[in-house]
Each structure stands twice: as structure tokens, then as C-alpha cells.
Design an enzyme around this catalytic site. Structure first.
Site, PDB file in Angstrom:
ATOM      1  N   ARG A 196       0.827  -1.214   0.000  1.00 22.42           N
ATOM      2  CA  ARG A 196       0.000   0.000   0.000  1.00 22.42           C
ATOM      3  C   ARG A 196       0.863   1.267   0.000  1.00 22.42           C
ATOM      4  NH1 ARG A 196      -5.083  -1.371   4.011  1.00 22.42           N
ATOM      5  NH2 ARG A 196      -6.434  -2.154   2.379  1.00 22.42           N
TER       6      ARG A 196
ATOM      7  N   GLY B 252      -7.140  -7.487   0.824  1.00 21.63           N
ATOM      8  CA  GLY B 252      -7.155  -8.100   2.153  1.00 21.63           C
ATOM      9  C   GLY B 252      -6.603  -9.505   2.195  1.00 21.63           C
TER      10      GLY B 252
ATOM     11  N   GLY C  54     -12.428  -4.366   1.595  1.00 25.41           N
ATOM     12  CA  GLY C  54     -13.809  -3.904   1.748  1.00 25.41           C
ATOM     13  C   GLY C  54     -14.256  -3.051   0.570  1.00 25.41           C
TER      14      GLY C  54
END
Ligand code: AMP
Length: 398
Positions: free
Chosen positions: A36, A356, A379
Site C-alpha cells: 500500500r 485483504g 472492503g
């Protein structure tokens, strides 16, 4: 069409970039996966090259608001980011979010300088989508850039309320956010067929809407993980002590009927790795789905399912994968998920891995480089699959 940072004038301006630096750390506080952070570099470098004064902001996990606990600090992330950026300039770290230290350091920034604010969730206003807090954040900058795909499904101050403080000429999506959104919308709107969805994870409830939306778009669905048992029970099988959602059995039946009527091929695991208890140090058996003993539970898909799923994936041109096939965190029950990752990676399809846990499986399997696209948001990617407009995107368009 989503406006991106390239569509607005940022030269020499003060730019606020909302990033998603919520990366996993081990028990010693070491960052175990910096994808990320690396994914944010493109937008940050673009701003450095345009002589911007850059303010970076992110949340990190779930601290108690008002309590500045060190384990939630963004300091180690700022350090890693600085290393990855390979810049000589310092990367300044604020000791607070919108307090005196952040304000003073922001006022001293020179063109090309970067200041990282502390964890946004140290302030209660963040998750409350508080307007006053958003205005304080907005006062740092002339331009707002949202590059935090992984947080875009949350209506929080740094995602939503802050964007309301800027007009359309002064807000846009960063490169990461626009890439994520464009990838998912392209695949979901106009996939090359056969288009196959692989859906796993713990529960049907978390993926119900996604499954319903996917059924209208895909040619085949493969189900794995804990959610498979609710479907098997709906078909009348004994599933022992396996994870099940009894209140969703009717829904599961409806999904299977809908798949049938739409001509979507629907595949469930044909065998499982079963155990008498949810533990790494337990006996296991490999059994067909029809033979799960009443006091045992299925914790991973078995070898016959892996071979079946490989056949099913064989002709795929597009694959979207969300959710592990078993309790992959325990070695004993990770094989089904790792094999699924290998099978998907081996196809010649366009492959999209939805954030995830699933990205973590692909990483452990060593398949990340073989996938077309690994999303940085679990999500948020699920919301896109559900066909829901993300609050973060909505706020940029308003
Ligand atoms: P989700 O957050 O819904 O995508 O689910 C991911 C979690 O599902 C992982 O932590 C897995 O350990 C868990 N999971 C997968 N298969 C099973 C299973 N058969 N029984 C219980 N949990 C499972």
C-alpha cells in the site's frame, strides 16, 4: 468519468493527499507488507515533480480517539515511505493531526517538501465524518487528492466531508484510486468471457450482495471457504460442526436457483479437510462433502475440489477472486487457498484479486506477479463488486 490529478492544476500548490497506509505489522512492529505504501508513490512523486507542498494523511488501524498510543503512530510508515521515495529532502512527521505541531511544520514547507500528519483516527472527528475536523484538515491545502482506495467505502472526514470543502477544480482522484476504480468497472461492465467469479471467506452474509450482483454478470461461480457450508446445508447435506448461517439457508437456496435460471454454472467444493476442532494441532481427514462426520468441521477445501476448480477455470478469460478457500492462516488448512491461487495464476485470463486476505494468500503463494491486478482494498473492492457507489468517489464528483 472520475477526474484524476492529471485533469487539474496542481503546479506549485499546497496539496493534501489522503493515502491508505494501513499496512500489516508483525509482533515486533515491523512492516510485513508495504504494497500500500509502494502503491502511493506514483501520485506523491507526481506532486514532488510539480513543486507542490505535500501534506499526507492516513488512518492506521483503530486507536482510541484522543489517546496517542505509539503502536498506532504513522512514524514507521513515514520512514519506509522516505526510503521508497529515494529523495534527499527530509520527510517531515507531525506529532499531531491538526494540532500546533502539524500547523507549524506545514507552514514551513518548501516546494517539493512532504509532511505526514499523524494517524487521522487519533481524532474522534475522523470516523464521525465531522465537518469542523474536515475544515481543519482542508485548511492545510489548496487541492485535495484522494488516493486511498482501501478507505473509500467509509464515509469519514478525510474521505468525505473534506472533499466537500473543495470545488471540482480543486479535488481529484490520485493515480492509485483511479486505477483501482477503472479496473473494476471495466471488468464488471464489459468482461471478456468466460468470466468466472471465485468467492470464498468466512460467511455468506458478508458477500450476499456481491454474489447477487455477480450472478448477473458472470458465466460461472466457484464457492469456497466457510460460506460453502450454508449452501451445502441448503442442499440437504450433513455439514457437522462446520461454520454455517442457518438464517441464510433460504437466501443460499435462492442464489443457487437464480444461478440455475440464469444459466450460470455454480460450483461448490466436493471434498474438505475436516477436523474435530478449530485448531492447528488437531487430527485431520480428507473426506468427500457428503461424508463430513456430525461432530467434525470442514476447515479447507480438499484435493478433489482443487482439481475440479482447476478444470472449471481452464477456459476462463476473466477471473475475479475474493475470499480464501479455507482457514489459510493455519498451515494445515492453507492448501486449498494456495492451490486456488496457483490455478488462477496459471490461466491466461485477466485475473483480479480483491484485497485483504485474498491478496495475502496470493502473496504467500508467490503468485502476485502472475496476477493481472491485485487490489489494495478488501472492503472497498467488495463494495465495487456489489455495484455500490463508494462515498469517496461520490464526494469527489459532488
Ligand atoms: P472474509 O473476511 O469473510 O473474507 O473471511 C476470511 C476468513 O475466512 C479467513 O480468516 C479464514 O480463516 C476464514 N475461513 C475460510 N474458510 C473457513 C472455514 N471453512 N471455516 C471457518 N473459517 C473459514
Amino acid at each position: 468519468m472520475l477526474r484524476t490529478i492529471k485533469d487539474i492544476d496542481i503546479d506549485g500548490k499546497r496539496v493534501f493527499i489522503r493515502c491508505d497506509f494501513n499496512v500489516p505489522k508483525d509482533e515486533f512492529g515491523n512492516i510485513t507488507d508495504d504494497r500500500r505504501i509502494r502503491a502511493a508513490l506514483h501520485t506523491i512523486r507526481y506532486c514532488i515533480d510539480r513543486e507542490c507542498r505535500i501534506i499526507l494523511a492516513s488512518h492506521y488501524e483503530r486507536p482510541e480517539p484522543g489517546k496517542y498510543e505509539e503502536k498506532y503512530s504513522l512514524r514507521p510508515i513515514a520512514k519506509r515511505l522516505h526510503t521508497l521515495l529515494k529523495i534527499k529532502n527530509e520527510l517531515y512527521m507531525a506529532n499531531d493531526v491538526v494540532g500546533p505541531d502539524a500547523k507549524e511544520k506545514a507552514s514551513k514547507l518548501q516546494p517539493g517538501d512532504i509532511l505526514m500528519l499523524e494517524n487521522l483516527r487519533y481524532e474522534a472527528g475522523e470516523t464521525a465524518n465531522d465537518e469542523t475536523f474536515a475544515k481543519e484538515l482542508a485548511s492545510f491545502a489548496d487541492v485535495y487528492i484522494n488516493d486511498a482506495f482501501g478507505a473509500c467505502h467509509r464515509k469519514h472526514a478525510s474521505i468525505y466531508a473534506i472533499a466537500m470543502q473543495f470545488d471540482k477544480e480543486h479535488k481529484a482522484a490520485g493515480f492509485l484510486l483511479s486505477k483501482e476504480v477503472n479496473f473494476f468497472s471495466k471488468v464488471l461492465e464489459d468482461p471478456i468471457r468466460p468470466f468466472i467469479a471465485v468467492v470464498g471467506g468466512s460467511k455468506v452474509s458478508g458477500k450476499l450482495q456481491a454474489l447477487n450482483n455477480l450472478l448477473n454478470k458472470v458465466d460461472k461461480v466457484i464457492i469456497g471457504g466457510g460460506m460453502a457450508f450454508t449452501f451445502l446445508k441448503a442442499q440437504g447435506y450433513e455439514i457437522g460442526k462446520s461454520l454455517v448461517e442457518d438464517d441464510l439457508i433460504d437466501e443460499a437456496r435462492d442464489i443457487m436457483e437464480k444461478a440455475h435460471s440464469l444459466g450460470v454454472k455454480f460450483y461448490l467444493p466436493v471434498d474438505f479437510v475436516v477436523a474435530p476442532e478449530f485448531s492447528e494441532n488437531t487430527a485431520v481427514k480428507y473426506l468427500p462433502s457428503q461424508e463430513i462426520p456430525h461432530d467434525w468441521m470442514g476447515l479447507d477445501t480438499g484435493p478433489a475440489s482443487s482439481r475440479l476448480f482447476r478444470e472449471v477455470l481452464n477456459d476462463a478469460q476473466t477471473i475475479i477472486w475474493n475470499g480464501p478457500m479455507g482457514v489459510y492462516e493455519m498451515d494445515k488448512f492453507s492448501k486449498g487457498s494456495l492451490m486456488m491461487s496457483h490455478h488462477i495464476a496459471e490461466t491466461h485470463a485477466t485475473t483480479i484479486v480483491g484485497g485483504g486476505d485474498t491478496a495475502d494468500v496470493a502473496q504467500r503463494a508467490g503468485d502476485v506477479d502472475e496476477m493481472t491486478f491485485v487490489s489494495t482494498g478488501g472492503g472497498a473492492s467488495l463494495k465495487l463488486i456489489e455495484g455500490v457507489k463508494l462515498p469517496g468517489i461520490e464526494a469527489l464528483e459532488k
